[in-house]
Design a protein around this motif. Structure first.
Motif, PDB file in Angstrom:
ATOM      1  N   SER A   1      13.609  58.179  29.862  1.00 21.26           N
ATOM      2  CA  SER A   1      13.073  59.473  29.653  1.00 21.26           C
ATOM      3  C   SER A   1      13.237  60.254  31.034  1.00 21.26           C
ATOM      4  CB  SER A   1      11.916  59.600  28.922  1.00 21.26           C
ATOM      5  OG  SER A   1      10.810  59.347  29.945  1.00 21.26           O
ATOM      6  N   ARG A   2      13.352  61.649  30.942  1.00 21.61           N
ATOM      7  CA  ARG A   2      13.050  62.327  32.201  1.00 21.61           C
ATOM      8  C   ARG A   2      11.594  62.100  32.795  1.00 21.61           C
ATOM      9  NH1 ARG A   2      12.858  68.073  33.809  1.00 21.61           N
ATOM     10  NH2 ARG A   2      12.480  68.702  31.547  1.00 21.61           N
TER      11      ARG A   2
ATOM     12  N   ARG B   1      11.531  59.170  34.736  1.00 25.98           N
ATOM     13  CA  ARG B   1      12.685  59.412  36.040  1.00 25.98           C
ATOM     14  C   ARG B   1      11.725  60.051  36.978  1.00 25.98           C
ATOM     15  NH1 ARG B   1      16.963  60.422  32.468  1.00 25.98           N
ATOM     16  NH2 ARG B   1      16.664  62.664  32.384  1.00 25.98           N
ATOM     17  N   VAL B   2      10.828  60.966  36.592  1.00 31.27           N
ATOM     18  CA  VAL B   2       9.977  61.484  37.601  1.00 31.27           C
ATOM     19  C   VAL B   2       8.919  60.773  38.129  1.00 31.27           C
ATOM     20  CG1 VAL B   2       8.070  63.306  37.457  1.00 31.27           C
ATOM     21  CG2 VAL B   2      10.175  63.946  36.437  1.00 31.27           C
TER      22      VAL B   2
ATOM     23  N   VAL C   1       8.458  68.415  31.458  1.00 30.06           N
ATOM     24  CA  VAL C   1       8.201  67.127  30.882  1.00 30.06           C
ATOM     25  C   VAL C   1       7.253  67.278  29.923  1.00 30.06           C
ATOM     26  CG1 VAL C   1       9.191  65.761  32.935  1.00 30.06           C
ATOM     27  CG2 VAL C   1       6.821  66.005  32.782  1.00 30.06           C
TER      28      VAL C   1
ATOM     29  N   ASP D   1       6.135  59.070  26.885  1.00 35.09           N
ATOM     30  CA  ASP D   1       7.396  58.888  27.619  1.00 35.09           C
ATOM     31  C   ASP D   1       7.525  58.152  28.888  1.00 35.09           C
ATOM     32  OD1 ASP D   1       8.321  60.586  25.702  1.00 35.09           O
ATOM     33  OD2 ASP D   1       8.198  62.632  26.829  1.00 35.09           O
TER      34      ASP D   1
ATOM     35  N   ASP E   1      15.790  68.448  41.746  1.00 34.79           N
ATOM     36  CA  ASP E   1      16.844  67.999  40.678  1.00 34.79           C
ATOM     37  C   ASP E   1      16.258  67.682  39.356  1.00 34.79           C
ATOM     38  OD1 ASP E   1      15.979  65.879  42.120  1.00 34.79           O
ATOM     39  OD2 ASP E   1      17.679  64.665  41.183  1.00 34.79           O
ATOM     40  N   LEU E   2      15.037  67.335  39.225  1.00 31.27           N
ATOM     41  CA  LEU E   2      14.382  67.027  38.156  1.00 31.27           C
ATOM     42  C   LEU E   2      13.536  68.044  37.402  1.00 31.27           C
ATOM     43  CD1 LEU E   2      13.403  63.112  38.908  1.00 31.27           C
ATOM     44  CD2 LEU E   2      15.336  64.030  37.504  1.00 31.27           C
ATOM     45  N   CYS E   3      13.261  69.242  38.330  1.00 30.69           N
ATOM     46  CA  CYS E   3      12.350  70.308  37.843  1.00 30.69           C
ATOM     47  C   CYS E   3      12.961  71.388  37.388  1.00 30.69           C
ATOM     48  CB  CYS E   3      11.605  70.635  39.147  1.00 30.69           C
ATOM     49  SG  CYS E   3      10.409  71.774  38.683  1.00 30.69           S
ATOM     50  N   ASP E   4      12.259  71.902  35.941  1.00 30.96           N
ATOM     51  CA  ASP E   4      12.703  72.923  35.426  1.00 30.96           C
ATOM     52  C   ASP E   4      12.271  74.314  36.120  1.00 30.96           C
ATOM     53  OD1 ASP E   4      14.001  71.660  33.446  1.00 30.96           O
ATOM     54  OD2 ASP E   4      12.608  71.757  31.938  1.00 30.96           O
TER      55      ASP E   4
END
Length: 293
Positions: A29-30, A33-34, A208, A225, A264-267
């Protein structure tokens, strides 16, 4: 990879548990990854081994204040009520449960304490009148129900986690974050991801967890997650990330999009570098589109 700070609720390298390495490949899951990225940035650690009642005390002292303020209060409390031979967190060897304090029972000592004297002792932690009343009330209950800190420690480390959490939440003055910290740092229970203000903000800002999620909903998403063995260091590393990069008012990405190691993982929910505006994720226009998946 950085060393974990000693002056926080987990106690750093001397606060129990052990450093480990986890395979970051094939994250499911993202959110995982975070956490993997946070582990590479800070530390990867499994927790457990802290004395359960002292952990409860330490977490109560940390409520609504900083580690800088609560650490001296904890040290002063332990020196006054834990016995002159009480080992401080900085003196404990990593991964080992605290040794008995020459028959001094901290719960019994606090149950018998004068509220005024205890309040004076922990004054650096703020809200000392309220916290001293809470600590004495908790100590009295633990002495009555478990016979003291050893019986309480056994309950926290042996009983079913759900039962421990339910019991802790039934104690006046103990909220979800406090209960989860005791489960994690004392009980060494995997799959526990305590949610404080940093975790609540960052999980929603990253995307997330839903932008409008309360603390409990964020916890549910993260524990769903993130693999159980990664929840502990995910919690402590995310707090450190919140202090160093993703602060409430001035996240690093405001001035330089490349300054944040999680870019790169942040909205960036609620963060607008083009205008310099920062709002709570729940108030962001894009909040309705954030699903947390």
């Amino acid at each position: 990879m950085n060393d974990e700070p000693a002056e926080n609720i987990s106690g750093g390298t001397a606060g129990g548990g052990a450093f480990d390495e986890f395979d970051p490949n094939d994250a499911g899951s993202r959110a995982e990854r975070v956490v993997d990225r946070l582990g590479e940035l800070y530390w990867q650690k499994t927790y457990g081994g802290r004395d359960a009642f002292e952990c409860l005390v330490r977490t109560i002292l940390s409520q609504n204040t900083s580690d800088k303020a609560s650490q001296p209060a904890h040290d002063a409390l332990m020196e006054r009520y834990g016995g002159s031979e009480a080992p401080r967190a900085s003196e404990r060897s990593s991964g080992e449960r605290s040794e008995p304090r020459d028959d001094v029972d901290l719960a019994a000592a606090l149950a018998d304490a004068s509220q005024d004297d205890l309040a004076e002792t922990i004054s650096s932690a703020g809200l000392y009148n309220q916290k001293s009343k809470t600590l004495i009330r908790l100590a009295e209950r633990i002495v009555d129900e478990y016979g003291g800190e050893d019986g309480f420690d056994e309950f926290v480390t042996v009983a079913e986690p759900a039962a421990v959490r339910e019991t802790l939440l039934d104690m006046k003055g103990v909220g979800p974050k406090t209960a989860d910290c005791v489960l994690l740092f004392a009980g060494g229970r995997g799959g526990v991801f305590p949610v404080d203000t940093h975790v609540h903000r960052i999980a929603r800002r990253l995307g997330v967890a839903p932008a409008d999620a309360d603390h409990e909903a964020v916890r549910e998403h993260l524990e769903r997650d993130v693999p159980a063995e990664k929840c502990g260091f995910g919690h402590t590393a995310m707090i450190q990330f919140g202090r160093e990069y993703c602060t409430a008012r001035k996240p690093a990405c405001l001035e330089d999009p490349e300054a944040c190691p999680m870019a790169d993982l942040c909205d960036q929910v609620g963060v607008y570098p083009e205008t310099g505006e920062v709002v709570d994720p729940a108030e962001a226009p894009e909040a309705a589109e954030s699903t947390g998946d």
